[in-house]
Design a protein around this motif. Structure first.
Motif, PDB file in Angstrom:
ATOM      1  N   LEU A  47      22.526 -66.391  -7.301  1.00 37.64           N
ATOM      2  CA  LEU A  47      21.116 -66.325  -6.922  1.00 37.64           C
ATOM      3  C   LEU A  47      20.475 -67.709  -6.994  1.00 37.64           C
ATOM      4  O   LEU A  47      19.713 -68.107  -6.102  1.00 37.64           O
ATOM      5  CB  LEU A  47      20.380 -65.338  -7.829  1.00 37.64           C
ATOM      6  N   GLN A  48      20.799 -68.475  -8.025  1.00 35.93           N
ATOM      7  CA  GLN A  48      20.278 -69.840  -8.148  1.00 35.93           C
ATOM      8  C   GLN A  48      20.757 -70.710  -6.986  1.00 35.93           C
ATOM      9  O   GLN A  48      19.997 -71.519  -6.457  1.00 35.93           O
ATOM     10  CB  GLN A  48      20.729 -70.469  -9.468  1.00 35.93           C
ATOM     11  N   LYS A  49      22.019 -70.551  -6.604  1.00 35.80           N
ATOM     12  CA  LYS A  49      22.566 -71.347  -5.496  1.00 35.80           C
ATOM     13  C   LYS A  49      21.803 -71.057  -4.196  1.00 35.80           C
ATOM     14  O   LYS A  49      21.467 -71.979  -3.454  1.00 35.80           O
ATOM     15  CB  LYS A  49      24.060 -71.054  -5.293  1.00 35.80           C
ATOM     16  N   VAL A  50      21.531 -69.790  -3.925  1.00 37.97           N
ATOM     17  CA  VAL A  50      20.793 -69.419  -2.713  1.00 37.97           C
ATOM     18  C   VAL A  50      19.396 -70.040  -2.741  1.00 37.97           C
ATOM     19  O   VAL A  50      18.918 -70.553  -1.729  1.00 37.97           O
ATOM     20  CB  VAL A  50      20.730 -67.886  -2.560  1.00 37.97           C
ATOM     21  N   ARG A  51      18.757 -70.020  -3.893  1.00 38.84           N
ATOM     22  CA  ARG A  51      17.418 -70.623  -4.021  1.00 38.84           C
ATOM     23  C   ARG A  51      17.447 -72.130  -3.787  1.00 38.84           C
ATOM     24  O   ARG A  51      16.464 -72.718  -3.368  1.00 38.84           O
ATOM     25  CB  ARG A  51      16.838 -70.319  -5.398  1.00 38.84           C
ATOM     26  N   LYS A  52      18.598 -72.763  -4.061  1.00 40.75           N
ATOM     27  CA  LYS A  52      18.736 -74.209  -3.851  1.00 40.75           C
ATOM     28  C   LYS A  52      19.114 -74.565  -2.417  1.00 40.75           C
ATOM     29  O   LYS A  52      19.229 -75.735  -2.081  1.00 40.75           O
ATOM     30  CB  LYS A  52      19.809 -74.774  -4.792  1.00 40.75           C
ATOM     31  N   GLY A  53      19.378 -73.542  -1.586  1.00 38.70           N
ATOM     32  CA  GLY A  53      19.694 -73.821  -0.198  1.00 38.70           C
ATOM     33  C   GLY A  53      21.109 -73.495   0.227  1.00 38.70           C
ATOM     34  O   GLY A  53      21.483 -73.725   1.379  1.00 38.70           O
ATOM     35  N   TYR A  54      21.911 -72.975  -0.674  1.00 39.80           N
ATOM     36  CA  TYR A  54      23.254 -72.539  -0.300  1.00 39.80           C
ATOM     37  C   TYR A  54      23.140 -71.306   0.600  1.00 39.80           C
ATOM     38  O   TYR A  54      22.227 -70.499   0.453  1.00 39.80           O
ATOM     39  CB  TYR A  54      24.076 -72.154  -1.535  1.00 39.80           C
ATOM     40  N   VAL A  55      24.082 -71.169   1.505  1.00 36.18           N
ATOM     41  CA  VAL A  55      24.122 -70.018   2.399  1.00 36.18           C
ATOM     42  C   VAL A  55      25.347 -69.190   2.052  1.00 36.18           C
ATOM     43  O   VAL A  55      26.448 -69.731   1.891  1.00 36.18           O
ATOM     44  CB  VAL A  55      24.192 -70.479   3.879  1.00 36.18           C
ATOM     45  N   LYS A  56      25.146 -67.880   1.947  1.00 37.82           N
ATOM     46  CA  LYS A  56      26.276 -66.993   1.654  1.00 37.82           C
ATOM     47  C   LYS A  56      27.153 -66.911   2.892  1.00 37.82           C
ATOM     48  O   LYS A  56      26.720 -66.508   3.961  1.00 37.82           O
ATOM     49  CB  LYS A  56      25.768 -65.615   1.266  1.00 37.82           C
ATOM     50  N   VAL A  57      28.414 -67.300   2.722  1.00 38.43           N
ATOM     51  CA  VAL A  57      29.380 -67.272   3.822  1.00 38.43           C
ATOM     52  C   VAL A  57      30.018 -65.890   3.903  1.00 38.43           C
ATOM     53  O   VAL A  57      30.212 -65.350   4.972  1.00 38.43           O
ATOM     54  CB  VAL A  57      30.452 -68.361   3.639  1.00 38.43           C
ATOM     55  N   GLY A  58      30.350 -65.317   2.755  1.00 39.96           N
ATOM     56  CA  GLY A  58      30.996 -64.009   2.711  1.00 39.96           C
ATOM     57  C   GLY A  58      32.278 -64.063   1.914  1.00 39.96           C
ATOM     58  O   GLY A  58      32.523 -65.001   1.156  1.00 39.96           O
ATOM     59  N   LEU A  59      33.099 -63.050   2.086  1.00 40.42           N
ATOM     60  CA  LEU A  59      34.351 -62.954   1.340  1.00 40.42           C
ATOM     61  C   LEU A  59      35.431 -63.808   1.978  1.00 40.42           C
ATOM     62  O   LEU A  59      35.607 -63.794   3.194  1.00 40.42           O
ATOM     63  CB  LEU A  59      34.814 -61.504   1.287  1.00 40.42           C
ATOM     64  N   VAL A  60      36.137 -64.547   1.134  1.00 43.45           N
ATOM     65  CA  VAL A  60      37.272 -65.363   1.576  1.00 43.45           C
ATOM     66  C   VAL A  60      38.395 -65.201   0.566  1.00 43.45           C
ATOM     67  O   VAL A  60      38.173 -64.809  -0.573  1.00 43.45           O
ATOM     68  CB  VAL A  60      36.909 -66.859   1.714  1.00 43.45           C
TER      69      VAL A  60
END
Length: 105
Positions: free
Chosen positions: A55-68
């Motif tokens: 959640l912190q990463k998303v707030r910093k601008g990271y985009v969820k790519v999905g499962l890898v």
């Protein structure tokens, strides 16, 4: 090889860094991070902490790519696609019947 939830931050110059976590099924998560496609750094943390960090990463601008899928060195593994033999072409005249009146449909 494990399944990870991957997040990516892309810099203005086009380079990217990634962060990912994998639920180990024990209440723990393996967290990996590093440059794009090179998630060599890892640590084990409580799963709840991994969720909070995501959640912190998303707030910093990271985009969820999905499962890898990542191997033990943190490199992405792309599953090979199954190869199927080609299907024979359909004979439309046989499928649609005789064209005595010159109109099929």
């Amino acid at each position: 090889m494990k399944r990870f939830e991957l997040y990516r931050f892309t810099h203005p110059d086009g380079t990217a860094k990634e962060w990912a976590y994998s639920d180990l099924g024990t209440g723990q998560a393996e967290i990996r991070w590093g440059p794009e496609n090179q998630l060599r750094n890892s640590q084990i943390k409580p799963l709840r902490e991994a969720w909070d960090r995501a959640l912190q990463k998303v707030r910093k601008g990271y985009v969820k790519v999905g499962l890898v899928m990542l191997d033990d060195q943190g490199s992405r593994v792309i599953p090979r696609r199954r190869q199927f033999p080609p299907k024979p072409a359909a004979d439309l005249a046989t499928l649609l019947g005789p064209a005595d009146d010159g109109f099929y449909f």
